[in-house]
Design a protein around this motif. Structure first.
Motif, PDB file in Angstrom:
ATOM      1  N   ILE A   1       4.924  13.758  -3.085  1.00  0.00           N
ATOM      2  CA  ILE A   1       5.065  13.180  -1.753  1.00  0.00           C
ATOM      3  C   ILE A   1       5.563  11.748  -1.848  1.00  0.00           C
ATOM      4  CG2 ILE A   1       3.781  12.421   0.283  1.00  0.00           C
ATOM      5  CD1 ILE A   1       2.059  14.863   0.042  1.00  0.00           C
ATOM      6  N   ASP A   2       5.140  11.047  -2.876  1.00  0.00           N
ATOM      7  CA  ASP A   2       5.550   9.657  -3.033  1.00  0.00           C
ATOM      8  C   ASP A   2       7.061   9.531  -3.197  1.00  0.00           C
ATOM      9  OD1 ASP A   2       5.046   6.918  -3.227  1.00  0.00           O
ATOM     10  OD2 ASP A   2       5.115   6.996  -5.400  1.00  0.00           O
ATOM     11  N   PHE A   3       7.726  10.565  -3.672  1.00  0.00           N
ATOM     12  CA  PHE A   3       9.159  10.513  -3.880  1.00  0.00           C
ATOM     13  C   PHE A   3       9.944  10.950  -2.646  1.00  0.00           C
ATOM     14  CE2 PHE A   3       9.209   9.276  -8.175  1.00  0.00           C
ATOM     15  CZ  PHE A   3       8.165   9.895  -8.815  1.00  0.00           C
ATOM     16  N   VAL A   4       9.260  11.459  -1.639  1.00  0.00           N
ATOM     17  CA  VAL A   4       9.928  11.914  -0.437  1.00  0.00           C
ATOM     18  C   VAL A   4      10.150  10.722   0.479  1.00  0.00           C
ATOM     19  CG1 VAL A   4       9.716  13.419   1.567  1.00  0.00           C
ATOM     20  CG2 VAL A   4       8.938  14.204  -0.651  1.00  0.00           C
ATOM     21  N   GLU A   5      11.410  10.487   0.847  1.00  0.00           N
ATOM     22  CA  GLU A   5      11.816   9.250   1.502  1.00  0.00           C
ATOM     23  C   GLU A   5      10.990   8.922   2.740  1.00  0.00           C
ATOM     24  OE1 GLU A   5      13.546   5.747   1.715  1.00  0.00           O
ATOM     25  OE2 GLU A   5      13.884   7.189   0.106  1.00  0.00           O
ATOM     26  N   LYS A   6      10.897   9.847   3.680  1.00  0.00           N
ATOM     27  CA  LYS A   6      10.233   9.559   4.945  1.00  0.00           C
ATOM     28  C   LYS A   6       8.709   9.553   4.822  1.00  0.00           C
ATOM     29  CE  LYS A   6      13.772  10.770   8.294  1.00  0.00           C
ATOM     30  NZ  LYS A   6      14.095  11.509   9.531  1.00  0.00           N
TER      31      LYS A   6
ATOM     32  N   GLU B   1       6.208   5.527   3.740  1.00  0.00           N
ATOM     33  CA  GLU B   1       5.368   4.709   4.602  1.00  0.00           C
ATOM     34  C   GLU B   1       3.976   5.311   4.748  1.00  0.00           C
ATOM     35  OE1 GLU B   1       5.764   1.674   5.937  1.00  0.00           O
ATOM     36  OE2 GLU B   1       7.575   1.618   4.697  1.00  0.00           O
ATOM     37  N   VAL B   2       3.923   6.645   4.776  1.00  0.00           N
ATOM     38  CA  VAL B   2       2.629   7.323   4.857  1.00  0.00           C
ATOM     39  C   VAL B   2       1.792   7.019   3.622  1.00  0.00           C
ATOM     40  CG1 VAL B   2       1.479   9.572   4.906  1.00  0.00           C
ATOM     41  CG2 VAL B   2       3.486   9.171   6.336  1.00  0.00           C
ATOM     42  N   ILE B   3       2.411   7.151   2.453  1.00  0.00           N
ATOM     43  CA  ILE B   3       1.699   6.874   1.201  1.00  0.00           C
ATOM     44  C   ILE B   3       1.270   5.415   1.127  1.00  0.00           C
ATOM     45  CG2 ILE B   3       1.917   6.796  -1.303  1.00  0.00           C
ATOM     46  CD1 ILE B   3       1.619   9.586  -0.154  1.00  0.00           C
ATOM     47  N   LYS B   4       2.135   4.512   1.576  1.00  0.00           N
ATOM     48  CA  LYS B   4       1.792   3.091   1.565  1.00  0.00           C
ATOM     49  C   LYS B   4       0.564   2.827   2.430  1.00  0.00           C
ATOM     50  CE  LYS B   4       5.199   0.207   1.851  1.00  0.00           C
ATOM     51  NZ  LYS B   4       6.301  -0.647   2.390  1.00  0.00           N
ATOM     52  N   THR B   5       0.529   3.457   3.604  1.00  0.00           N
ATOM     53  CA  THR B   5      -0.628   3.309   4.487  1.00  0.00           C
ATOM     54  C   THR B   5      -1.889   3.872   3.845  1.00  0.00           C
ATOM     55  OG1 THR B   5       0.779   3.449   6.460  1.00  0.00           O
ATOM     56  CG2 THR B   5      -1.570   3.889   6.756  1.00  0.00           C
ATOM     57  N   CYS B   6      -1.761   5.035   3.216  1.00  0.00           N
ATOM     58  CA  CYS B   6      -2.911   5.669   2.560  1.00  0.00           C
ATOM     59  C   CYS B   6      -3.504   4.766   1.492  1.00  0.00           C
ATOM     60  CB  CYS B   6      -2.497   7.005   1.945  1.00  0.00           C
ATOM     61  SG  CYS B   6      -2.122   8.289   3.148  1.00  0.00           S
TER      62      CYS B   6
ATOM     63  N   LEU C   1     -12.159   7.894  16.178  1.00  0.00           N
ATOM     64  CA  LEU C   1     -11.455   8.574  15.091  1.00  0.00           C
ATOM     65  C   LEU C   1     -10.112   7.931  14.779  1.00  0.00           C
ATOM     66  CD1 LEU C   1     -12.092  12.276  16.185  1.00  0.00           C
ATOM     67  CD2 LEU C   1     -13.184  11.091  14.276  1.00  0.00           C
ATOM     68  N   ASN C   2      -9.483   7.366  15.782  1.00  0.00           N
ATOM     69  CA  ASN C   2      -8.097   6.909  15.665  1.00  0.00           C
ATOM     70  C   ASN C   2      -7.996   5.455  15.202  1.00  0.00           C
ATOM     71  OD1 ASN C   2      -5.353   7.674  15.920  1.00  0.00           O
ATOM     72  ND2 ASN C   2      -5.185   6.477  17.813  1.00  0.00           N
ATOM     73  N   VAL C   3      -8.903   5.049  14.309  1.00  0.00           N
ATOM     74  CA  VAL C   3      -8.846   3.684  13.771  1.00  0.00           C
ATOM     75  C   VAL C   3      -7.553   3.495  12.982  1.00  0.00           C
ATOM     76  CG1 VAL C   3      -9.961   2.003  12.262  1.00  0.00           C
ATOM     77  CG2 VAL C   3     -11.347   3.524  13.687  1.00  0.00           C
ATOM     78  N   VAL C   4      -7.264   4.446  12.110  1.00  0.00           N
ATOM     79  CA  VAL C   4      -6.005   4.431  11.358  1.00  0.00           C
ATOM     80  C   VAL C   4      -5.268   5.736  11.650  1.00  0.00           C
ATOM     81  CG1 VAL C   4      -4.886   4.262   9.111  1.00  0.00           C
ATOM     82  CG2 VAL C   4      -7.026   3.025   9.527  1.00  0.00           C
ATOM     83  N   PRO C   5      -4.263   5.703  12.518  1.00  0.00           N
ATOM     84  CA  PRO C   5      -3.499   6.927  12.801  1.00  0.00           C
ATOM     85  C   PRO C   5      -2.396   7.136  11.769  1.00  0.00           C
ATOM     86  CG  PRO C   5      -2.778   5.154  14.250  1.00  0.00           C
ATOM     87  CD  PRO C   5      -3.877   4.586  13.385  1.00  0.00           C
ATOM     88  N   ILE C   6      -2.265   8.371  11.312  1.00  0.00           N
ATOM     89  CA  ILE C   6      -1.198   8.723  10.370  1.00  0.00           C
ATOM     90  C   ILE C   6      -0.461   9.938  10.922  1.00  0.00           C
ATOM     91  CG2 ILE C   6      -0.668   9.604   8.066  1.00  0.00           C
ATOM     92  CD1 ILE C   6      -3.011   8.035   6.992  1.00  0.00           C
ATOM     93  N   TYR C   7       0.839   9.808  11.080  1.00  0.00           N
ATOM     94  CA  TYR C   7       1.646  10.919  11.581  1.00  0.00           C
ATOM     95  C   TYR C   7       2.476  11.497  10.442  1.00  0.00           C
ATOM     96  CZ  TYR C   7       5.344  13.529  13.880  1.00  0.00           C
ATOM     97  OH  TYR C   7       6.222  14.524  14.235  1.00  0.00           O
ATOM     98  N   LEU C   8       2.375  12.810  10.258  1.00  0.00           N
ATOM     99  CA  LEU C   8       3.161  13.496   9.241  1.00  0.00           C
ATOM    100  C   LEU C   8       4.320  14.220   9.922  1.00  0.00           C
ATOM    101  CD1 LEU C   8       0.422  15.043   6.925  1.00  0.00           C
ATOM    102  CD2 LEU C   8       1.560  12.829   6.769  1.00  0.00           C
ATOM    103  N   PRO C   9       5.556  13.815   9.644  1.00  0.00           N
ATOM    104  CA  PRO C   9       6.709  14.466  10.281  1.00  0.00           C
ATOM    105  C   PRO C   9       6.872  15.896   9.796  1.00  0.00           C
ATOM    106  CG  PRO C   9       7.441  12.944   8.579  1.00  0.00           C
ATOM    107  CD  PRO C   9       5.959  12.746   8.724  1.00  0.00           C
TER     108      PRO C   9
END
Length: 325
Positions: free
Chosen positions: A61-66, A69-74, A221-229
């Motif tokens: 997942i870390d190599f997947v471009e979009k 940002e998700v990984i950085k947030t995690c 619950l929505n303290v840190v929202p993460i959206y997966l495209p």
């Protein structure tokens, strides 16, 4: 007492065999725990190996471009206690992201417990979450801890949180606020230290307007929202994921299968309603059943052949004859 001792011996044997028996799944461990869990006065205590995340999948997942940002947030929020709400369509990898957060946190050695709020009947869900005492209801022949107790010190992943019934939403809100609860049939207050990660593919904001989801719980619950495209939102990532899954299943099945460029072109045009899970399952099936070294369009399964072939019409983007992983 004799039965307790026998069950205890069974658990010890299974724990010794666990490193050599990958087929002893998490579900079996939970079943054994359900059978052997007893009151504090008895000799048996719950303890079983936690199913660890597939680190190679997280790295992919870390190599997947979009997804960068998700990984950085995690990584930023992993070592905090902040609640996380993961949004995205079914099959986008919400549980994988939840595990990535847990296993990169200070709770990595503690339990990661999962419960699917949509898979358990409402009448049983409260007992699963909070546990119950012997005699709390018909059929409660022994006491049993709930998911919150099992996750103490670790992480509780509430999958399909949008399907949680309203009465239980109020009880969950209290646990999030106070970190305390009571088992069914008990007045004893139990205090736990649990990090909550929730996930849903539903539009919670619309549910709030309809009175189907509590707004106060949503904000908890929505303290840190993460959206997966969805996969169709990141078509450019498909070759990377195909590479990863080919590597994974070639290694798993002892093969060296490549994929024809025509097939990759079809993949790039296909809508992937099942997202990454559908792609992974398809690659595994193709690797497993491929009788040659190259997967061709003729090897595509019958159930999706028409849709994938329609996607291929007039769509050629690659010149290389095979994609080698």
């Amino acid at each position: 007492i004799v039965m307790n001792v026998l069950l205890y011996v069974l658990r010890v044997v299974l724990r010794l065999l666990h490193p050599f028996t990958p087929y002893v799944t998490e579900e079996i461990w939970h079943l054994i725990s359900d059978i052997t869990m007893r009151d504090e006065g008895d000799i048996i205590v719950a303890s079983w190996p936690q199913k660890e995340v597939d680190i190679s999948d997280v790295k992919a997942i870390d190599f997947v471009e979009k997804m960068k940002e998700v990984i950085k947030t995690c990584l930023k929020i992993a070592k905090t206690k902040a609640s996380v709400l993961i949004r995205g369509e079914s099959g986008t990898g919400k549980e994988l992201i939840a595990k990535a957060i847990h296993y990169n946190s200070d709770r990595a050695q503690a339990p990661f417990i999962t419960i699917n709020c949509a898979a358990i009947p409402e009448t049983l869900l409260e007992a699963e979450l909070f546990g119950y005492e012997k005699g709390a209801f018909t059929g409660a022949y022994t006491s049993k801890p709930g998911k919150f107790e099992l996750a103490d010190g670790g992480t509780l992943f509430l999958d399909e949180i949008g399907d949680l019934p309203l009465p239980l939403q109020a009880k969950l809100l209290r646990v999030l606020q106070e970190q305390t609860f009571e088992r069914l049939g008990s007045t004893k207050v139990i205090k736990v230290d649990v990090r909550i990660i929730a996930a849903t593919n539903r539009e919670l904001e619309q549910m709030i307007k309809k009175g189907e989801f509590r707004e106060d719980l949503y904000w908890r619950l929505n303290v840190v929202p993460i959206y997966l495209p969805s996969l169709k939102e990141r078509i450019e990532d498909i070759p990377i994921l195909v590479d990863h899954f080919l590597n994974k299943f070639n290694s798993h099945y002892g093969k060296n299968v490549k994929i024809n460029s025509d097939v990759l072109n079809i993949f790039l045009k296909y809508s992937w309603p099942g997202n990454v899970r559908e792609l992974e399952n398809l690659i595994e099936r193709l690797v497993l059943l491929c009788e040659n070294e190259v997967i061709k369009k003729e090897d595509l399964p019958h159930y999706s052949h028409v849709a994938l072939m329609n996607a291929m019409i007039g769509f050629k983007v690659l010149n290389n004859p095979t994609l080698s992983i």
